[in-house]
Design an enzyme around this catalytic site. Structure first.
Site, PDB file in Angstrom:
ATOM      1  N   ARG A 181      45.735  35.345  39.617  1.00 53.17           N
ATOM      2  CA  ARG A 181      45.188  35.423  41.087  1.00 53.17           C
ATOM      3  C   ARG A 181      43.857  36.155  40.824  1.00 53.17           C
ATOM      4  O   ARG A 181      42.949  36.093  40.889  1.00 53.17           O
ATOM      5  CB  ARG A 181      46.162  36.077  42.056  1.00 53.17           C
ATOM      6  CG  ARG A 181      45.676  35.976  43.436  1.00 53.17           C
ATOM      7  CD  ARG A 181      44.891  37.264  43.811  1.00 53.17           C
ATOM      8  NE  ARG A 181      45.150  38.355  43.502  1.00 53.17           N
ATOM      9  CZ  ARG A 181      44.431  39.616  43.647  1.00 53.17           C
ATOM     10  NH1 ARG A 181      43.284  39.423  44.153  1.00 53.17           N
ATOM     11  NH2 ARG A 181      44.954  40.538  43.476  1.00 53.17           N
ATOM     12  N   HIS A 202      46.911  49.835  40.627  1.00 54.89           N
ATOM     13  CA  HIS A 202      46.126  48.378  40.422  1.00 54.89           C
ATOM     14  C   HIS A 202      44.808  48.861  39.878  1.00 54.89           C
ATOM     15  O   HIS A 202      43.691  49.056  40.806  1.00 54.89           O
ATOM     16  CB  HIS A 202      46.124  47.588  41.688  1.00 54.89           C
ATOM     17  CG  HIS A 202      45.391  46.481  41.529  1.00 54.89           C
ATOM     18  ND1 HIS A 202      46.111  45.138  41.581  1.00 54.89           N
ATOM     19  CD2 HIS A 202      43.905  46.117  41.637  1.00 54.89           C
ATOM     20  CE1 HIS A 202      44.931  44.212  41.593  1.00 54.89           C
ATOM     21  NE2 HIS A 202      43.784  44.641  41.421  1.00 54.89           N
ATOM     22  N   HIS A 236      41.270  48.283  37.980  1.00 56.91           N
ATOM     23  CA  HIS A 236      40.332  47.523  37.237  1.00 56.91           C
ATOM     24  C   HIS A 236      39.585  48.576  36.120  1.00 56.91           C
ATOM     25  O   HIS A 236      39.590  49.673  36.540  1.00 56.91           O
ATOM     26  CB  HIS A 236      39.191  47.018  38.323  1.00 56.91           C
ATOM     27  CG  HIS A 236      39.786  45.962  39.061  1.00 56.91           C
ATOM     28  ND1 HIS A 236      39.710  44.626  38.881  1.00 56.91           N
ATOM     29  CD2 HIS A 236      40.726  46.006  40.144  1.00 56.91           C
ATOM     30  CE1 HIS A 236      40.160  44.116  39.756  1.00 56.91           C
ATOM     31  NE2 HIS A 236      40.886  44.413  40.723  1.00 56.91           N
ATOM     32  N   CYS A 277      36.892  41.210  41.732  1.00 56.94           N
ATOM     33  CA  CYS A 277      36.922  40.969  43.167  1.00 56.94           C
ATOM     34  C   CYS A 277      35.523  40.421  43.371  1.00 56.94           C
ATOM     35  O   CYS A 277      34.356  41.239  43.521  1.00 56.94           O
ATOM     36  CB  CYS A 277      37.088  42.291  44.097  1.00 56.94           C
ATOM     37  SG  CYS A 277      37.066  41.859  45.557  1.00 56.94           S
ATOM     38  N   ASN A 310      41.174  43.599  35.608  1.00 61.66           N
ATOM     39  CA  ASN A 310      42.162  44.754  35.853  1.00 61.66           C
ATOM     40  C   ASN A 310      42.449  45.224  34.195  1.00 61.66           C
ATOM     41  O   ASN A 310      42.010  44.195  33.237  1.00 61.66           O
ATOM     42  CB  ASN A 310      43.413  43.947  36.238  1.00 61.66           C
ATOM     43  CG  ASN A 310      43.426  43.889  37.632  1.00 61.66           C
ATOM     44  OD1 ASN A 310      43.122  42.677  38.205  1.00 61.66           O
ATOM     45  ND2 ASN A 310      43.801  44.798  38.470  1.00 61.66           N
TER      46      ASN A 310
HETATM   47  P1  HMG Z   1      37.362  34.222  58.632  1.00 60.03           P
HETATM   48  O1  HMG Z   1      36.299  33.330  58.205  1.00 60.03           O
HETATM   49  O2  HMG Z   1      37.540  35.409  59.384  1.00 60.03           O
HETATM   50  O3  HMG Z   1      38.665  33.406  59.297  1.00 60.03           O
HETATM   51  O4  HMG Z   1      38.304  34.797  57.012  1.00 60.03           O
HETATM   52  P2  HMG Z   1      38.856  32.652  60.617  1.00 60.03           P
HETATM   53  O5  HMG Z   1      40.074  33.051  61.029  1.00 60.03           O
HETATM   54  O6  HMG Z   1      37.470  33.071  61.589  1.00 60.03           O
HETATM   55  O7  HMG Z   1      38.728  30.830  60.425  1.00 60.03           O
HETATM   56  C1  HMG Z   1      37.448  30.442  59.837  1.00 60.03           C
HETATM   57  C2  HMG Z   1      37.896  29.358  58.952  1.00 60.03           C
HETATM   58  O8  HMG Z   1      38.705  29.627  57.759  1.00 60.03           O
HETATM   59  C3  HMG Z   1      38.765  28.399  59.640  1.00 60.03           C
HETATM   60  O9  HMG Z   1      38.479  27.088  59.102  1.00 60.03           O
HETATM   61  C4  HMG Z   1      40.229  28.757  59.278  1.00 60.03           C
HETATM   62  O10 HMG Z   1      41.141  27.490  59.148  1.00 60.03           O
HETATM   63  C5  HMG Z   1      39.898  29.096  57.813  1.00 60.03           C
HETATM   64  P3  HMG Z   1      37.446  26.024  59.644  1.00 60.03           P
HETATM   65  O11 HMG Z   1      37.980  25.664  61.244  1.00 60.03           O
HETATM   66  O12 HMG Z   1      36.033  26.854  59.751  1.00 60.03           O
HETATM   67  O13 HMG Z   1      37.537  24.635  58.772  1.00 60.03           O
HETATM   68  N1  HMG Z   1      41.132  30.117  57.374  1.00 60.03           N
HETATM   69  C6  HMG Z   1      41.919  30.024  56.225  1.00 60.03           C
HETATM   70  N2  HMG Z   1      42.095  28.918  55.250  1.00 60.03           N
HETATM   71  C7  HMG Z   1      42.700  28.908  54.300  1.00 60.03           C
HETATM   72  N3  HMG Z   1      43.794  30.118  54.232  1.00 60.03           N
HETATM   73  C8  HMG Z   1      43.743  30.981  55.355  1.00 60.03           C
HETATM   74  C9  HMG Z   1      42.683  31.066  56.224  1.00 60.03           C
HETATM   75  N4  HMG Z   1      42.597  31.931  57.274  1.00 60.03           N
HETATM   76  C10 HMG Z   1      41.351  31.153  58.057  1.00 60.03           C
HETATM   77  N5  HMG Z   1      44.495  32.063  55.086  1.00 60.03           N
HETATM   78  C11 HMG Z   1      39.977  35.529  55.756  1.00 60.03           C
HETATM   79  C12 HMG Z   1      39.189  35.468  57.146  1.00 60.03           C
HETATM   80  C13 HMG Z   1      40.641  36.418  55.626  1.00 60.03           C
HETATM   81  C14 HMG Z   1      40.799  34.284  55.855  1.00 60.03           C
HETATM   82  C15 HMG Z   1      38.668  35.389  54.606  1.00 60.03           C
HETATM   83  O14 HMG Z   1      37.804  36.399  54.833  1.00 60.03           O
HETATM   84  C16 HMG Z   1      39.304  35.322  53.375  1.00 60.03           C
HETATM   85  O15 HMG Z   1      39.829  34.175  52.860  1.00 60.03           O
HETATM   86  N6  HMG Z   1      39.093  36.297  52.559  1.00 60.03           N
HETATM   87  C17 HMG Z   1      39.709  36.282  51.249  1.00 60.03           C
HETATM   88  C18 HMG Z   1      38.816  37.183  50.421  1.00 60.03           C
HETATM   89  C19 HMG Z   1      39.696  37.433  48.897  1.00 60.03           C
HETATM   90  O16 HMG Z   1      40.480  36.744  48.800  1.00 60.03           O
HETATM   91  N7  HMG Z   1      39.172  38.681  48.302  1.00 60.03           N
HETATM   92  C20 HMG Z   1      39.607  38.680  47.024  1.00 60.03           C
HETATM   93  C21 HMG Z   1      41.110  39.388  47.103  1.00 60.03           C
HETATM   94  S1  HMG Z   1      41.207  41.055  47.395  1.00 60.03           S
HETATM   95  C22 HMG Z   1      41.016  41.909  45.997  1.00 60.03           C
HETATM   96  O17 HMG Z   1      40.699  41.283  45.082  1.00 60.03           O
HETATM   97  C23 HMG Z   1      41.513  43.064  45.986  1.00 60.03           C
HETATM   98  C24 HMG Z   1      42.847  43.570  45.315  1.00 60.03           C
HETATM   99  O18 HMG Z   1      42.927  42.667  43.909  1.00 60.03           O
HETATM  100  C25 HMG Z   1      43.095  44.904  45.226  1.00 60.03           C
HETATM  101  C26 HMG Z   1      42.162  45.881  44.361  1.00 60.03           C
HETATM  102  O19 HMG Z   1      41.403  45.360  43.503  1.00 60.03           O
HETATM  103  O20 HMG Z   1      41.832  46.815  45.018  1.00 60.03           O
HETATM  104  C27 HMG Z   1      43.873  42.469  46.175  1.00 60.03           C
HETATM  105 MG    MG Z   2      42.003  43.580  42.129  1.00 57.70          MG
END
Ligand code: HMG
Ligand code: MG
Length: 316
Positions: A18, A213, A215, A246, A255
């Site tokens: 992931r 966690h 990096h 990220c 990581n």
């Molecule tokens: P948004 O655009 O604000 O969502 O995204 P929305 O509710 O306004 O919806 C817009 C569109 O997104 C719609 O589709 C929804 O259906 C779709 P449309 O009608 O335009 O075709 N949508 C989704 N599609 C698939 N799966 C979903 C989903 N939700 C809405 N769950 C959202 C909000 C949170 C979904 C977006 O900002 C997003 O996907 N963000 C993810 C970012 C991400 O994954 N970042 C990396 C992971 S975090 C990380 O790496 C840190 C970590 O490792 C810890 C660390 O390192 O500290 C965890």
């Molecule tokens: Mg991370």
């Protein structure tokens, strides 16, 4: 005295599929991902974050989340590990649930700006979304984990107050997370900061339910893990081969490599259940697809031996 009370064993969460694959330049195809998951489980990884049910427009490399999650619930993957995914809202939770995943994770940062960039929400909005996810998970008896990102620094705001980290961690435990993982998302922490942060967290939450966690952007992750053991931390996230980053944290690299962590812990007499050589071979099998060698120092050290073993196996 340093290392006066080391554990015999710690828990790992393998986040390579992931956190790693979400940020590689090359998009790994679904069959190769599933083979990688199988390799990780065969190497002894017992908790594996397989994918993220996030918007594929935000994270294209994990657009195949439904197929990957579905595969974890079929032979040969089912039951070999606890299979997890990130779920940023109820839509994500429903996708994970439809695939039958074993557990889910919610994630937000201790920094307002990072939440806006990463999940398009304020901290308060994210917590409200996660209350909905938590209610569903509790009703379905699905265990869920929480992440606090940017705990040691934010790419947009710089320093992050320890109190902000503690507040978010407390709220995630209140929602019912079984474990909260404290993220150094951009790898800026140092051992002194780690000890201070863990001590502050310990005054409000149960340290045995915390994870780190880290990096490894600036090479301090192992040192930070080593000192955290003395503070009672018993759970660590890591990424096979050091995959990862990220996409919404510019400059963040992978990581801490699972091989490097397992090597250090093995040497300290602390068990992880992971077979280092098997895992290193899994990382080497992936390098052809990613078109870059694993970031792990231990894999680099073992590289020629392992490649010779792998070639001999193919000939046999
Ligand atoms: P948004 O655009 O604000 O969502 O995204 P929305 O509710 O306004 O919806 C817009 C569109 O997104 C719609 O589709 C929804 O259906 C779709 P449309 O009608 O335009 O075709 N949508 C989704 N599609 C698939 N799966 C979903 C989903 N939700 C809405 N769950 C959202 C909000 C949170 C979904 C977006 O900002 C997003 O996907 N963000 C993810 C970012 C991400 O994954 N970042 C990396 C992971 S975090 C990380 O790496 C840190 C970590 O490792 C810890 C660390 O390192 O500290 C965890
Ligand atoms: Mg991370």
């Amino acid at each position: 005295m340093l290392f006066a009370s080391l554990p015999d064993r710690v828990r790992l969460m393998e986040v390579g599929p992931r956190d790693g694959l979400q940020n590689e330049k090359v998009i790994v195809d679904t069959r190769a991902k599933i083979a990688f998951l199988n390799d990780l489980a065969d190497a002894g990884c017992r908790r594996i974050e397989a994918t993220a049910f996030v918007n594929p427009r935000w994270i294209p490399p994990l657009a195949d989340h439904a197929e990957v999650a579905h595969a974890t619930q079929q032979a040969p993957l089912k039951g070999k590990a606890t299979w997890a995914a990130l779920t940023p809202n109820v839509k994500g939770y429903e996708g994970a649930r439809a695939a039958g995943l074993d557990e889910v994770a919610v994630f937000l940062a201790a920094s307002e700006s990072h939440n806006q960039k990463n999940i398009n929400a304020s901290t308060a909005e994210a917590l409200a979304r996660y209350a909905e996810v938590a209610a569903r998970a509790v009703a379905d008896a699905v265990p869920f984990r929480g992440y606090v990102s940017c705990a040691m620094g934010c790419p947009y705001e710089g320093k992050v107050a320890v109190k902000a980290v503690v507040d978010v961690a407390v709220k995630l435990f209140e929602l019912g997370c079984y474990e909260v993982s404290i993220g150094d998302t951009i790898g800026v922490g140092n051992p002194r900061q780690t000890v201070e942060l863990v001590r502050a967290l310990k005054s409000s939450v149960d340290v045995s339910r915390l994870a780190l966690h880290l990096h490894d952007t600036r090479g301090a992750a192992l040192a930070n893990i080593a000192v955290s053991l003395d503070e009672g931390v018993r759970s660590f996230d890591s990424s096979a081969g050091g995959l990862g980053g990220c996409p919404y944290a510019p400059g963040a690299s992978g990581n801490v490599a699972t091989e490097d962590l397992v090597n250090m812990l093995d040497g300290m007499g602390i068990q992880t259940g992971v077979d280092l050589r098997k895992l290193a071979r899994a990382s080497l099998r992936l390098e052809g697809l990613l078109r870059r060698p694993p970031a792990s120092k231990v894999v680099a050290a073992l590289r020629s031996e392992l490649l010779a073993e792998m070639a001999a196996e193919v000939r046999a």
